[in-house]
Motif scaffolding. Structure first.
Motif, PDB file in Angstrom:
ATOM      1  N   ARG A   1       1.036  -1.110  -0.079  1.00  0.00           N
ATOM      2  CA  ARG A   1      -0.136   0.121   0.316  1.00  0.00           C
ATOM      3  C   ARG A   1       1.003   1.636  -0.166  1.00  0.00           C
ATOM      4  O   ARG A   1       0.253   2.111  -0.232  1.00  0.00           O
ATOM      5  CB  ARG A   1      -1.039   0.259   1.164  1.00  0.00           C
ATOM      6  CG  ARG A   1      -2.391  -0.412   0.942  1.00  0.00           C
ATOM      7  CD  ARG A   1      -2.484  -2.381   0.816  1.00  0.00           C
ATOM      8  NE  ARG A   1      -3.739  -2.307   1.045  1.00  0.00           N
ATOM      9  CZ  ARG A   1      -4.080  -3.817   0.377  1.00  0.00           C
ATOM     10  NH1 ARG A   1      -2.716  -4.513  -0.129  1.00  0.00           N
ATOM     11  NH2 ARG A   1      -4.999  -4.225   0.747  1.00  0.00           N
ATOM     12  N   THR A   2       2.324   0.949   0.540  1.00  0.00           N
ATOM     13  CA  THR A   2       2.524   2.666   0.954  1.00  0.00           C
ATOM     14  C   THR A   2       4.103   1.946   0.170  1.00  0.00           C
ATOM     15  O   THR A   2       4.633   0.730   0.808  1.00  0.00           O
ATOM     16  CB  THR A   2       3.057   2.631   2.205  1.00  0.00           C
ATOM     17  OG1 THR A   2       1.588   2.887   2.631  1.00  0.00           O
ATOM     18  CG2 THR A   2       3.615   3.534   2.329  1.00  0.00           C
ATOM     19  N   LEU A   3       4.909   2.876  -1.295  1.00  0.00           N
ATOM     20  CA  LEU A   3       6.448   2.083  -0.809  1.00  0.00           C
ATOM     21  C   LEU A   3       7.278   3.649  -0.948  1.00  0.00           C
ATOM     22  O   LEU A   3       6.338   5.345  -1.901  1.00  0.00           O
ATOM     23  CB  LEU A   3       6.178   1.791  -2.292  1.00  0.00           C
ATOM     24  CG  LEU A   3       7.473   1.745  -3.362  1.00  0.00           C
ATOM     25  CD1 LEU A   3       8.674   1.049  -2.595  1.00  0.00           C
ATOM     26  CD2 LEU A   3       7.711   0.950  -4.827  1.00  0.00           C
TER      27      LEU A   3
ATOM     28  N   ARG B   1       8.427  -3.096 -12.111  1.00  0.00           N
ATOM     29  CA  ARG B   1       8.138  -4.189 -10.979  1.00  0.00           C
ATOM     30  C   ARG B   1       6.531  -3.090  -9.992  1.00  0.00           C
ATOM     31  O   ARG B   1       5.740  -3.492  -9.982  1.00  0.00           O
ATOM     32  CB  ARG B   1       8.242  -4.966 -10.407  1.00  0.00           C
ATOM     33  CG  ARG B   1       7.629  -5.526  -8.798  1.00  0.00           C
ATOM     34  CD  ARG B   1       7.116  -6.909  -9.097  1.00  0.00           C
ATOM     35  NE  ARG B   1       6.471  -7.636  -8.222  1.00  0.00           N
ATOM     36  CZ  ARG B   1       6.037  -8.880  -8.368  1.00  0.00           C
ATOM     37  NH1 ARG B   1       6.121  -9.574  -9.327  1.00  0.00           N
ATOM     38  NH2 ARG B   1       5.217  -9.546  -7.206  1.00  0.00           N
ATOM     39  N   MET B   2       7.486  -2.169 -10.158  1.00  0.00           N
ATOM     40  CA  MET B   2       6.614  -0.408  -9.525  1.00  0.00           C
ATOM     41  C   MET B   2       5.017  -0.338  -9.787  1.00  0.00           C
ATOM     42  O   MET B   2       4.347  -0.322  -9.318  1.00  0.00           O
ATOM     43  CB  MET B   2       7.538   0.304  -9.196  1.00  0.00           C
ATOM     44  CG  MET B   2       6.810   1.136  -8.523  1.00  0.00           C
ATOM     45  SD  MET B   2       8.100   2.663  -7.784  1.00  0.00           S
ATOM     46  CE  MET B   2       7.985   3.795  -9.304  1.00  0.00           C
TER      47      MET B   2
ATOM     48  N   LEU C   1      -1.634  -0.600  -4.705  1.00  0.00           N
ATOM     49  CA  LEU C   1      -0.468   1.005  -4.221  1.00  0.00           C
ATOM     50  C   LEU C   1      -1.327   2.577  -3.439  1.00  0.00           C
ATOM     51  O   LEU C   1      -1.944   2.930  -4.793  1.00  0.00           O
ATOM     52  CB  LEU C   1       0.905   1.401  -5.059  1.00  0.00           C
ATOM     53  CG  LEU C   1       1.639   2.462  -4.437  1.00  0.00           C
ATOM     54  CD1 LEU C   1       2.316   1.082  -3.208  1.00  0.00           C
ATOM     55  CD2 LEU C   1       2.986   2.330  -5.861  1.00  0.00           C
ATOM     56  N   THR C   2      -1.262   3.037  -2.069  1.00  0.00           N
ATOM     57  CA  THR C   2      -2.439   4.316  -1.628  1.00  0.00           C
ATOM     58  C   THR C   2      -1.435   5.324  -1.881  1.00  0.00           C
ATOM     59  O   THR C   2      -1.762   6.532  -1.905  1.00  0.00           O
ATOM     60  CB  THR C   2      -2.908   3.811  -0.834  1.00  0.00           C
ATOM     61  OG1 THR C   2      -2.434   3.618   0.515  1.00  0.00           O
ATOM     62  CG2 THR C   2      -3.988   3.091  -1.380  1.00  0.00           C
ATOM     63  N   ASP C   3       0.185   4.823  -1.556  1.00  0.00           N
ATOM     64  CA  ASP C   3       1.205   6.227  -0.938  1.00  0.00           C
ATOM     65  C   ASP C   3       2.440   6.428  -1.757  1.00  0.00           C
ATOM     66  O   ASP C   3       2.953   5.008  -1.137  1.00  0.00           O
ATOM     67  CB  ASP C   3       0.775   5.716   0.712  1.00  0.00           C
ATOM     68  CG  ASP C   3       1.515   7.349   0.664  1.00  0.00           C
ATOM     69  OD1 ASP C   3       2.146   7.999  -0.052  1.00  0.00           O
ATOM     70  OD2 ASP C   3       1.700   7.456   2.682  1.00  0.00           O
TER      71      ASP C   3
ATOM     72  N   CYS D   1      -3.435   7.453  -2.582  1.00  0.00           N
ATOM     73  CA  CYS D   1      -4.061   8.713  -1.651  1.00  0.00           C
ATOM     74  C   CYS D   1      -3.309   9.491  -2.258  1.00  0.00           C
ATOM     75  O   CYS D   1      -3.566  10.644  -1.009  1.00  0.00           O
ATOM     76  CB  CYS D   1      -4.544   8.108  -0.491  1.00  0.00           C
ATOM     77  SG  CYS D   1      -6.084   7.192  -0.910  1.00  0.00           S
ATOM     78  N   SER D   2      -1.679   9.544  -1.719  1.00  0.00           N
ATOM     79  CA  SER D   2      -0.889  10.418  -1.433  1.00  0.00           C
ATOM     80  C   SER D   2       0.242  10.117  -2.767  1.00  0.00           C
ATOM     81  O   SER D   2       0.691   9.181  -3.318  1.00  0.00           O
ATOM     82  CB  SER D   2      -0.637  10.115   0.188  1.00  0.00           C
ATOM     83  OG  SER D   2       0.936  11.759  -0.477  1.00  0.00           O
ATOM     84  N   LEU D   3       0.536  11.420  -3.279  1.00  0.00           N
ATOM     85  CA  LEU D   3       1.815  10.775  -4.184  1.00  0.00           C
ATOM     86  C   LEU D   3       3.263  12.186  -4.216  1.00  0.00           C
ATOM     87  O   LEU D   3       2.227  13.291  -4.636  1.00  0.00           O
ATOM     88  CB  LEU D   3       1.561  11.275  -5.497  1.00  0.00           C
ATOM     89  CG  LEU D   3       2.161  11.302  -7.108  1.00  0.00           C
ATOM     90  CD1 LEU D   3       2.726   9.895  -6.972  1.00  0.00           C
ATOM     91  CD2 LEU D   3       1.885  11.338  -8.439  1.00  0.00           C
TER      92      LEU D   3
END
Lengths: 344, 164
Positions: free
Chosen positions: A180-182, A202-203, A209-211, A237-239
């Motif tokens: 979810r977060t990276l 891969r990413m 992913l949300t963040d 949700c966040s970038l």
């Protein structure tokens, strides 16, 4: 007469308010309030133990013989004790790995302990790559974690990624789909032996992913990143994109505007190579000092706070110690020069 | 059918409290009850004494007109939380009463009161030994073998967890 029993969730809620580090071994020495809570009653113990054991921090403050002691306790002559330790290991949900290690055999000991975790239990991994040469043991340690222990991983934070060298690809090739977060920071720095064009494909397949936070990451292919945003941008949700020169383009900005409707974005900072060179030189100074005194906790804390850009942690900088004063001087040097360039 | 502007709560011993429904708009338990069983005369609040319920209702009355967003997760200590002087009475109560208010906040699912009582409980417990905590809150005992194994765990940590 016993008092009315607080529900498990309420006790857990109370325990989260204790001000202390979250690492297991910090709970044991000196013993924390949370550790003492686990000795109060059966109910309190059931609520406290998962928090006491929630985080294992493998860094320069965790010595090899301590890891081996923990590992040995699994085969303790008292079966009930060994059983309890084994059960407690199951509460670990977060690990922090600082690599490469400075102690010979440390990586092997850590890998041996991590092998005891189940593939499903980890939720968060924090990887910190220090400046230093990696070796086969480091590769083996990373391969122990990725992908075998990441089946349910939700959050992955990678700091100073450039220092990972070729080993960084072990991580990128095995980014788990559950993420979810990276956060990936500093994938390029003067400390790195070479500017490695990591494989980020891969990413681009992380559907949940949300963040996403990329700071100072080069060589991200624009077309693939734009396609990723078009396909999965709605779930973000966040970038935060900062100093990623290839993807800080009009194409990406337009794609963000069109396809990342839920994301709270930070304005991508304009990449200024001159400013970056000053910053990199300063980071190099800090890293050099850190490598000289790796085991000094206040310095470690101060250095870590600065690297993470965390204002709250940075405010806890020990101001009276000699090393911290030195570090403050380094950061004044950075601040003066960087702010001078940015303000123009 | 009950008056929709007011709600009647009944404690474990049958004592009734009738208050404006607006006081309890942050109680998830009450809101769920109003949606599903709002046509009944009174809502039973078992396991809560009249004294504690009166205190909870006082808290709700004080905060009835607060305009802040309801707390999504009272257990998130990363959210800044400044002490509200209107809640000083709750911070000054004896340990056994604080324990009962903590339980009542949990039963009625009022996030702001859950946070207040949890933080106060944590601040009183912090730095105390197991014996001191037992003296404060008198929970059930812990079996001796559990204590033994935890002491051994502590010794693992003492072998050299932190560099000198």
């Amino acid at each position: 007469m016993p008092s009315p029993q607080l529900p498990h969730e309420t006790l857990t809620n109370i325990f989260t308010y204790f001000p202390h580090p979250d690492d297991l071994l910090f709970h044991c020495r000196p013993r924390s309030t949370l550790f003492y809570c686990s000795l109060v009653s059966k109910d309190w113990r059931a609520a406290a133990l998962p928090l006491v054991w929630s985080t294992l921090r493998f860094d320069t403050m965790l010595e090899k013989h301590t890891i081996e002691s923990l590992r040995r306790s699994m085969t303790n002559s008292r079966p009930d004790f060994a059983c309890r330790i084994t059960q407690s290991i199951a509460y670990v949900t977060t690990i922090s790995l600082t690599l490469p290690p400075s102690e010979p055999g440390w990586a092997q000991a850590a890998a041996s302990l991590l092998n005891l975790l189940s593939p499903e239990q980890l939720r968060k991994i924090h990887l910190i790559f220090r400046f230093g040469s990696t070796d086969l043991d480091t590769s083996h340690l990373l391969a122990t974690v990725f992908p075998h222990l990441t089946r349910n991983l939700r959050h992955l934070i990678i700091a100073s990624f450039a220092n990972s060298g070729q080993e960084g690809d072990i991580v990128l090739r095995h980014l788990p789909p559950s993420l979810r977060t990276l956060y990936i920071t500093n994938a390029t720095s003067p400390n790195a032996k070479q500017d490695i064009p990591y494989n980020f494909s891969r990413m681009f397949s992380l559907t949940k992913l949300t963040d996403l936070r990329l700071v100072h990451v080069h060589h991200i292919p624009v077309a693939e990143f734009a396609a990723f945003l078009r396909t999965y941008g709605r779930t973000l949700c966040s970038l935060r994109l900062q100093n990623c020169p290839e993807i800080q383009s009009d194409i990406i900005l337009a794609t963000i505007a069109a396809h990342c409707s839920r994301a709270v974005t930070q304005n991508p900072h304009n990449y200024d190579p001159a400013v970056q060179r000053i910053r990199d030189a300063a980071y190099y100074k800090v890293d050099t000092l850190y490598s000289v005194l790796p085991a000094w906790p206040p310095l470690y804390q101060a250095q870590y706070s600065r690297w993470t850009d965390d204002a709250d942690q940075a405010s806890q900088l020990p101001s009276e110690s000699e090393g911290a004063s030195w570090l403050n001087g380094v950061w004044s040097w950075i601040t003066q020069r960087v702010s001078g360039r940015v303000s123009k | 059918m009950s008056d929709p502007a007011n709600i009647t709560l009944v404690t474990m011993d049958g004592t009734t409290f009738t208050v404006p429904s607006a006081y309890l708009h942050r109680s998830k338990l009450v809101q769920d009850w109003l949606r599903s069983e709002g046509d009944k005369q009174a809502m039973e609040v078992k396991h809560v004494t009249p004294f504690v319920l009166q205190g909870v209702l006082n808290f709700c009355e004080i905060h009835a007109e607060d305009t802040s967003e309801p707390l999504a997760d009272p257990a998130d200590p990363t959210k800044p939380f400044e002490a509200d002087p209107r809640d000083d009475a709750f911070r000054g109560m004896p340990d056994d009463q604080l324990l009962q208010f903590t339980m009542a906040a949990d039963i009625l699912q009022i996030p702001e009161l859950v946070r207040l009582t949890a933080q106060e409980m944590a601040s009183r417990i912090d730095g105390k030994s197991p014996d001191q905590i037992r003296a404060m809150f008198n929970p059930d005992d812990l079996a001796e073998e559990d204590v033994d194994s935890d002491n051994e765990m502590g010794e693992v940590g003492e072998e050299g967890a932190i560099s000198k």
